[in-house]
Enzyme design. Structure first.
Site, PDB file in Angstrom:
ATOM      1  N   ASN A   1      -6.028  19.607  -1.502  1.00  0.00           N
ATOM      2  CA  ASN A   1      -7.083  20.618  -1.682  1.00  0.00           C
ATOM      3  C   ASN A   1      -6.491  22.018  -1.800  1.00  0.00           C
ATOM      4  O   ASN A   1      -6.926  22.817  -2.636  1.00  0.00           O
ATOM      5  CB  ASN A   1      -8.059  20.593  -0.500  1.00  0.00           C
ATOM      6  CG  ASN A   1      -8.871  19.310  -0.451  1.00  0.00           C
ATOM      7  OD1 ASN A   1      -8.889  18.547  -1.412  1.00  0.00           O
ATOM      8  ND2 ASN A   1      -9.528  19.063   0.670  1.00  0.00           N
TER       9      ASN A   1
ATOM     10  N   LYS B   1      -3.424  19.072   1.913  1.00  0.00           N
ATOM     11  CA  LYS B   1      -2.425  19.640   0.993  1.00  0.00           C
ATOM     12  C   LYS B   1      -2.938  19.618  -0.442  1.00  0.00           C
ATOM     13  O   LYS B   1      -2.765  20.563  -1.188  1.00  0.00           O
ATOM     14  CB  LYS B   1      -1.114  18.846   1.058  1.00  0.00           C
ATOM     15  CG  LYS B   1      -0.232  19.237   2.232  1.00  0.00           C
ATOM     16  CD  LYS B   1       1.241  18.845   2.037  1.00  0.00           C
ATOM     17  CE  LYS B   1       1.437  17.362   1.825  1.00  0.00           C
ATOM     18  NZ  LYS B   1       0.944  16.553   2.964  1.00  0.00           N
TER      19      LYS B   1
ATOM     20  N   GLY C   1     -11.855  26.941  -0.747  1.00  0.00           N
ATOM     21  CA  GLY C   1     -11.605  28.114  -1.598  1.00  0.00           C
ATOM     22  C   GLY C   1     -11.421  29.399  -0.811  1.00  0.00           C
ATOM     23  O   GLY C   1     -10.710  30.317  -1.236  1.00  0.00           O
TER      24      GLY C   1
ATOM     25  N   CYS D   1      -4.167  16.350   5.683  1.00  0.00           N
ATOM     26  CA  CYS D   1      -4.602  17.633   6.260  1.00  0.00           C
ATOM     27  C   CYS D   1      -4.966  18.630   5.161  1.00  0.00           C
ATOM     28  O   CYS D   1      -5.005  19.828   5.399  1.00  0.00           O
ATOM     29  CB  CYS D   1      -3.525  18.237   7.135  1.00  0.00           C
ATOM     30  SG  CYS D   1      -3.423  17.504   8.770  1.00  0.00           S
TER      31      CYS D   1
ATOM     32  N   TYR E   1       0.801  -1.231   0.000  1.00  0.00           N
ATOM     33  CA  TYR E   1       0.000   0.000   0.000  1.00  0.00           C
ATOM     34  C   TYR E   1       0.834   1.282   0.000  1.00  0.00           C
ATOM     35  O   TYR E   1       1.772   1.427   0.782  1.00  0.00           O
ATOM     36  CB  TYR E   1      -0.909   0.028   1.236  1.00  0.00           C
ATOM     37  CG  TYR E   1      -2.114   0.929   1.047  1.00  0.00           C
ATOM     38  CD1 TYR E   1      -3.309   0.425   0.541  1.00  0.00           C
ATOM     39  CD2 TYR E   1      -2.065   2.284   1.363  1.00  0.00           C
ATOM     40  CE1 TYR E   1      -4.416   1.248   0.358  1.00  0.00           C
ATOM     41  CE2 TYR E   1      -3.176   3.107   1.181  1.00  0.00           C
ATOM     42  CZ  TYR E   1      -4.348   2.580   0.680  1.00  0.00           C
ATOM     43  OH  TYR E   1      -5.437   3.396   0.500  1.00  0.00           O
TER      44      TYR E   1
HETATM   45 MN    MN Z   1       2.035  13.149   2.153  1.00  0.00          MN
END
Ligand code: MN
Ligand code: SAT
Length: 609
Positions: A272, A270, A516, A268, A215
């Site tokens: 987005n 990043k 945004g 967390c 994974y």
């Molecule tokens: Mn990462």
């Protein structure tokens, strides 16, 4: 091509030695061609470990469901195996390299029986770039090969660069599930039990040995293993920075562009932030990278960053038209999904996708699943760390400079994490060294990206690098200070900011809408770089005046004051925790400069009380 066509004698011999140890049925070289990618996908579909998605809805996409023991990075089983334990430092697991290699060699012996050994030559960074590094991964997982073909630059073009004697980072991998005569995977994701999983790094010899997990960062060895853990060691020795950071480009209505990087712990937001669609009129954000940045000084004295990756391994749950439309478009074709849910018409679904489950689903465990919104305890259909692996080139917001071999000039660096209390929406360090102090004290609520740490609790995650630093983290802090001191021009150093989109009220309501709307904070950061933003000096650093950031709808004046308040008592608790629980871990590896910043922060907070 086959092994005998490898012109690099050292590489060829290394492959043959590993094959002798692991005894695969065949050896295949990943040439990087799309026809080979298609063949490998066919193999996984035919063996039942992957499902082809509906070509009318998700052309060129497949879904893999993994084993419940193999859904995320396993930090407990991740080792920095330096010769001396002290060099791995207090935040890494350590084992003596000779012992660990012996133990793993025993596991590797015969482990590829019944499988194919794939040789993956890959480049982290644009092929041929001065900053790029080459690795070769040997694996028995077609899933790994296809993911690596999206996440990195793979194939014969890399072998051409290597020539007959070029340097590469050797990366061993096996899922650790040999097959007996006539046995198949029977549609099950192959991996080894937890106590046999190892993700090992040998910093002195710059080797990666991974066993037992198929994974993500455990198995796609270019990513966290090479581009972070081994690269931090190279960066320390060569005077640059290898960081867990997104890279974005922001352009003002006047057409001026600046580039920023941002370090946030796994899951967390990043991705987005890197793909944000600004709500502030006239501003534009484009994406250079969403996870890793390598930064070096250019000949003009400016710090430049490259994204060593070529794709996104993004968290699916929570990704919607509202939160990240660009990610959805990036992952709408030629994408590998892992551990999301399957719909009746062979499309994908996950929690937070923006609409209810369309009928009966197959969940990530392979069981039938019908959404019941009255059942608050219903297990999710998609695993919280379910992922999409999508080519960066498919991202609508990708910046034209994203593959520039010389990188992009960095104006600002952000640090952040999930902090429901205390940490304000944004504050800026007084200078580079003070910014290193801010990076060193980052804390965050734990997310689902790692299997063996309890989600929801707050842990210190300096520079968002806690699971990714390949040497003693105290020395890593010193390296950051040294990079600042060595700047060819102090004026050109990026400005450093600490942001927190995750503030909550005592009732648990978000104080800031995020996504945004974060562009409002980026605008202030941009204006600080221009020297035009309104600011005040506070005991914790430089902050916006309450009117310097336009309020989004739903955020009251009171909320804004709270978001930008210096919570003196909260910060004093923070100082106390750092002093008692965080900094002492590093012993005499903690740079004195950072201890001094902590003392003066405390004194300034007390004076302001
Ligand atoms: Mn990462
Ligand atoms: O390490 S992974 O690549 O699996 C994802 C992450 O933790 O950022």
């Amino acid at each position: 091509m086959n092994v005998n066509d490898i012109k690099h004698a050292g590489l060829k011999q290394w492959v043959l030695e590993y094959a002798e140890l692991t005894t695969p049925d065949a050896i295949v070289i990943a040439d990087g061609s799309s026809s080979q990618y298609d063949e490998l996908i066919d193999i996984t579909v035919n063996s039942g470990v992957a499902t082809r998605l509906n070509p009318a809805k998700k052309p060129g996409c497949v879904l893999f469901l993994s084993d419940p023991s193999d859904v995320a990075r396993v930090e407990k089983r991740t080792y920095i195996s330096s010769v001396k334990e002290e060099d791995a430092g207090p935040t890494n697991n350590w084992m003596d390299p000779t012992e660990l290699k012996k133990e793993m060699t025993d596991l590797y012996r015969g482990c590829m029986k019944g499988r194919t050994l794939y040789v993956i030559p890959f480049s982290m960074g644009p092929i041929g770039s001065d900053i790029a590094k080459i690795g070769v991964e040997l694996t028995d997982s077609a899933y790994v090969v296809t993911n690596m073909m999206i996440m990195t630059r793979v194939g014969t073009k890399v072998l051409d660069i290597l020539g007959t004697d070029g340097y590469f980072v050797p990366c061993y991998h096996s899922v650790g599930k040999p097959l007996a005569e006539g046995e198949t995977d029977e549609g099950k994701w192959p991996c080894a039990p937890m106590e046999h999983k190892y993700i090992s790094h040998f910093p002195e010899t710059r080797e990666i040995w991974s066993y037992g997990s198929g994974y993500g960062g455990n198995a796609l060895l270019g990513k966290k293993c090479l581009a972070l853990r081994i690269a931090t060691v190279l960066a320390r020795d060569e005077g640059w920075l290898a960081e867990h950071m997104l890279i974005l480009k922001i352009t003002s209505p006047e057409g001026k562009s600046r580039f920023l990087t941002g370090a946030f712990p796994s899951a967390c937001g990043k991705t987005n932030l890197a793909m944000l669609i600004p709500t502030v009129p006239g501003w534009k954000v484009e994406t250079v990278g969403d996870d890793i940045a390598w930064m070096k000084y250019g000949s003009d004295g400016q710090l430049y960053a490259i994204n060593p990756e070529a794709g996104f391994f993004g968290v699916a749950p929570g990704t919607s038209e509202d939160s990240n439309k660009n990610a959805l478009v990036s992952a709408s074709s030629n994408t590998i999904f892992t551990n999301v849910a399957l719909t009746e018409d062979n499309d994908v679904w996950w929690e937070g996708i923006g609409y209810d489950a369309p009928g009966k689903l197959i969940d990530w465990n392979g069981n039938e699943w019908v959404q019941d919104k009255t059942d608050k305890k219903q297990k999710p259909a998609a695993h919280p760390n379910a992922r999409f692996t999508a080519p960066a080139s498919q991202c609508p917001s990708i910046a034209s400079e994203w593959e520039d071999p010389k990188g992009v000039p960095i104006s600002a660096i952000l640090f952040g994490g999930r902090r429901p209390h205390t940490i304000p929406l944004v504050h800026q360090s007084n200078d580079w060294s003070h910014g290193v102090f801010l990076g060193s004290i980052v804390g965050s609520e734990v997310t689902a990206a790692a299997l063996d740490v309890k989600a929801g609790t707050i842990r210190r995650d300096p520079f968002a690098m806690l699971p990714f630093c390949g040497y003693n983290m105290g020395d890593y802090f010193q390296h950051w200070l040294d990079v600042g001191h060595a700047a060819p021009d102090q004026e050109k150093l990026p400005k450093i900011f600490y942001v927190n989109w995750f503030r909550k009220t005592d009732e648990g309501k978000w104080l800031w809408p995020g996504f945004g709307e974060n562009s409002r904070v980026l605008k202030w950061v941009f204006e600080r770089c221009e020297g035009t933003a309104k600011f005040v000096e506070t005991p914790i650093g430089i902050m916006p005046t309450p009117d310097a950031i336009d309020r989004p709808s739903g955020v009251s004046e009171e909320d804004m004051k709270e978001l930008l308040r210096v919570d003196i008592d909260g910060w004093l608790e923070e100082v106390e925790d750092i002093r008692s629980n965080h900094y002492p871990k590093f012993g005499d590896h903690l740079p004195q400069e950072l201890a001094t910043f902590l003392d003066s922060l405390e004194a300034d907070l007390r004076a302001a009380k």
